[in-house]
Design a protein around this motif. Sequence first.
Motif, short mmCIF file in Angstrom:
data_model
loop_
_atom_site.label_atom_id
_atom_site.label_comp_id
_atom_site.label_asym_id
_atom_site.label_seq_id
_atom_site.Cartn_x
_atom_site.Cartn_y
_atom_site.Cartn_z
N MET A 1 8.63 -30.55 29.52
CA MET A 1 6.88 -29.83 30.45
C MET A 1 5.67 -30.62 30.62
SD MET A 1 6.79 -26.26 30.41
CE MET A 1 8.23 -27.11 31.53
N LYS A 46 4.03 -26.34 35.69
CA LYS A 46 3.57 -24.47 35.39
C LYS A 46 2.34 -25.28 34.16
CE LYS A 46 7.35 -22.85 37.35
NZ LYS A 46 8.46 -23.32 36.67
N PRO A 47 1.29 -24.77 34.72
CA PRO A 47 0.62 -24.41 33.46
C PRO A 47 0.01 -23.76 31.99
CG PRO A 47 -0.56 -23.24 35.25
CD PRO A 47 0.74 -23.71 35.92
N ASN A 48 0.64 -24.64 30.92
CA ASN A 48 0.34 -23.57 29.99
C ASN A 48 -0.89 -22.85 30.14
OD1 ASN A 48 0.14 -22.76 27.47
ND2 ASN A 48 0.49 -25.43 26.35
N LEU A 49 -0.58 -21.33 30.21
CA LEU A 49 -1.19 -20.22 30.21
C LEU A 49 -1.77 -20.39 29.17
CD1 LEU A 49 0.07 -17.56 32.93
CD2 LEU A 49 -1.49 -19.73 32.84
N MET A 50 -0.94 -20.63 27.41
CA MET A 50 -1.28 -20.59 25.94
C MET A 50 -3.42 -20.79 26.10
SD MET A 50 -0.31 -18.67 24.44
CE MET A 50 -0.81 -18.42 22.38
N ALA A 51 -3.14 -22.12 26.81
CA ALA A 51 -4.24 -23.36 26.77
C ALA A 51 -5.14 -22.04 27.49
CB ALA A 51 -3.89 -24.59 27.10
N LYS A 53 -5.19 -18.71 28.28
CA LYS A 53 -6.20 -18.00 27.39
C LYS A 53 -7.02 -18.64 26.23
CE LYS A 53 -2.31 -15.42 28.63
NZ LYS A 53 -0.62 -14.81 28.18
N PHE A 54 -6.31 -19.56 25.62
CA PHE A 54 -7.40 -20.25 24.21
C PHE A 54 -8.52 -19.97 25.15
CE2 PHE A 54 -8.59 -24.13 23.04
CZ PHE A 54 -9.06 -23.94 21.72
N ASN B 48 -8.59 -17.38 15.07
CA ASN B 48 -8.23 -17.72 16.16
C ASN B 48 -6.94 -18.03 16.20
OD1 ASN B 48 -7.42 -17.98 18.94
ND2 ASN B 48 -9.77 -18.47 19.25
N MET B 50 -4.82 -17.12 18.65
CA MET B 50 -4.37 -17.68 20.09
C MET B 50 -4.53 -19.22 19.81
SD MET B 50 -3.81 -15.84 22.57
CE MET B 50 -3.69 -16.20 24.58
N ALA B 51 -5.98 -19.98 19.15
CA ALA B 51 -6.15 -21.56 19.58
C ALA B 51 -5.00 -21.92 17.95
CB ALA B 51 -7.65 -21.70 18.31
N PHE B 54 -1.91 -21.77 20.24
CA PHE B 54 -2.45 -23.17 21.22
C PHE B 54 -1.67 -24.37 21.18
CE2 PHE B 54 -5.25 -25.70 22.60
CZ PHE B 54 -4.70 -26.71 23.70
N THR B 59 4.46 -19.37 20.52
CA THR B 59 3.67 -18.39 20.05
C THR B 59 3.98 -17.38 20.05
OG1 THR B 59 5.42 -17.24 21.88
CG2 THR B 59 4.04 -19.01 23.12
N ASP B 112 8.45 -20.56 30.83
CA ASP B 112 7.75 -21.16 30.77
C ASP B 112 6.48 -21.95 31.36
OD1 ASP B 112 10.33 -22.66 32.28
OD2 ASP B 112 10.14 -21.47 34.06
N THR B 113 5.79 -20.76 30.95
CA THR B 113 3.87 -20.87 31.39
C THR B 113 3.45 -20.99 28.90
OG1 THR B 113 3.94 -18.59 31.66
CG2 THR B 113 3.81 -20.14 33.34
N SER B 114 4.41 -21.06 28.82
CA SER B 114 4.33 -21.24 27.21
C SER B 114 3.82 -19.89 27.13
CB SER B 114 3.12 -22.27 27.11
OG SER B 114 3.61 -23.52 27.17
N GLN B 115 4.17 -18.62 27.63
CA GLN B 115 3.75 -17.47 26.67
C GLN B 115 4.38 -16.45 25.70
OE1 GLN B 115 0.35 -15.49 30.16
NE2 GLN B 115 2.44 -16.57 31.10
#
Lengths: 338, 338
Positions: A1, A46-51, A53-54, B48, B50-51, B54, B59, B112-115
Amino acid sequence: MSTIREVADMAGVSVATVSRTLQQPDRVSPKTRVRVQEAIDHLGYKPNLMAVKFRSGKTQVLVALVPTVANVFFARVIKGMQEAAASQGYSLLLMNTMGDDDIERNCAKLVDTSQADGVIQLRAFNPFAPDQFQSEALLPMVNACEIVDGARFPTVTLDNRAAAKAMTEHLISLGHRRIAMVKGPQSSPLTRDRLAGYEDALKAAGLSIDDSLLCAGDFTLSSGYRAATTLLSLPKRPTAIFCENDEMAMGAMRKVREAGLSIPEDISIAGFDNIAFSAYAEPPLTTIAQPAEEFGETAVNVLIDVLNGKTKHALKVILPFELITRQSTGPAPDSANP
Amino acid sequence: MSTIREVADMAGVSVATVSRTLQQPDRVSPKTRVRVQEAIDHLGYKPNLMAVKFRSGKTQVLVALVPTVANVFFARVIKGMQEAAASQGYSLLLMNTMGDDDIERNCAKLVDTSQADGVIQLRAFNPFAPDQFQSEALLPMVNACEIVDGARFPTVTLDNRAAAKAMTEHLISLGHRRIAMVKGPQSSPLTRDRLAGYEDALKAAGLSIDDSLLCAGDFTLSSGYRAATTLLSLPKRPTAIFCENDEMAMGAMRKVREAGLSIPEDISIAGFDNIAFSAYAEPPLTTIAQPAEEFGETAVNVLIDVLNGKTKHALKVILPFELITRQSTGPAPDSANP
DNA sequence: GTAAAAGATGTTATCGGTTACATTTACACA
DNA sequence: TGTGTAAATGTAACCGATAACATCTTTTAC
């Protein structure tokens, strides 16, 4: 990725420019915009949406606490929640709590730990565990379907008391005098409200309340069946059975038929919820229609308003109900009018 | 919301020590451990997640693509998935796809977007859209309930063909010769497999296949009702109707009763799935029991194995079915045996 | 008493984005 | 041509945790 940095390198720009290309394209010159876009396409970035959101601290996730997902009524509510959430860019994290306080508490932690933004609770707080959510005041939450008076959260409900009263009045108007009620679990506010509506109607008609006609169930088919078994064995059996949901009504209908009685000639049966099966039951079930999907949608929308600071905490939405008269209720048999 | 840094400051240690206190308490001396714990308690610190997610790139979220959550059978599968996921520390993100390719593709993007870490697909891939998931080979996914031959993912299913054959044989053994089938949507592999099983049984019994006895439905109550309407208006009506799911069977039963016919004396009805309502139908429905919850559990467990690199890609789990004989099927009426 | 080993703790880079601020470039106008 | 301003782009801090590595402290053993 691939990452934003690789894109930046390939396009020969800084990461900030790539970010801007995606967030505010008008702040980037057309030619770099094209170059960046090519790099993105080429790398399949694809942007890492986890980052995202974090960093933003917003998860765009809502948690739904559902007592039992394997319940026809809740399934419809879930559908409504899911669609409303999706249309606003939120995801719905579904939790099957089985009404367990511990599990619910655990799920609420998802918000504490920044894994979700808010919670939708489809069950009323257990009045026997008032300290259920210590951080109550802080937790973004809405309560739907089953609520309790004086809730500190926005609530979405319908007037269960009025609905139950309407159904009971319908039965009374058909000449019924011995009307049984199959209740839900003791702890459910729903049960209390519907029972109150039933009593309202009886009192208004000058009828007395006979405790032997009250049976406890748990909203399942089998509990309706069991309740009917009890009611039919009474020395003076009821001429109508009002069940607090359709599943129990269908369970009761099965028992009544097995006992060789006909519906509604010998006994009328009424339900609550108007699930899809009700119209196909034998005979089709008289019931109260609830706008289940709308419950879900409204709950989600209110919650998102809360998250955006647009809703005051005491908001209470009351959705309409409708009495659906089908063939499972009919005139009381003569023998019941001595 | 307090951070690990605040805890560290309050306890007079470094962030690493706080992290260790939580992750590997034995690597921290008892007295600092206590001091850190006090700081955590005092501040009400919650990591956190989320951190954490990430940073770890995991996830702990699984996406379930469900055609319709408001479906009794899927509701049970969801329950199974939810419980299995929870017990392994995963959350379940529920998506109501309505069988829409675009929505499904979109949901797959969550990975794909790591969610999300992986996907469970409860619908077979549309054979008419073979390029549905471009990154197919890469996407951690399992296919459950409805699968297609040669799938490139692990699959969890039951032998629909054998099950449909068993049900058809049951009807044949009761003397039925004109057995109608109410199918699901044309595009569904389920439909194809169950139809094949039906044909297997007819052929094995030396019976011919009459196309006029095949009706298309869409797994809803109303489509079963409509199909029965068509079948009853045939010049020579069937003596048994085998529906590819219980909802359609219950819709068909309603129509048959409305037509003044009795079940099973005039017409036998059979379903598939064994949803809870089937046992309470009038008469109770003969059907094929599927281990719905187990579908969900197994799918989740297999998916987690895939994520951990423990499962080879071609794994195929076949769950058992059971023929449940109730009162909706009975001997064929004499007139049908000329 | 001291070196080596083990144990406890601290420092800091890192995950992949966003964004405030700094810097460079472009262009307009006197 | 010089200067001011706007536009374009770059630099680097930051979100909150983890963990590799460095450093400091305490045992252990001879």
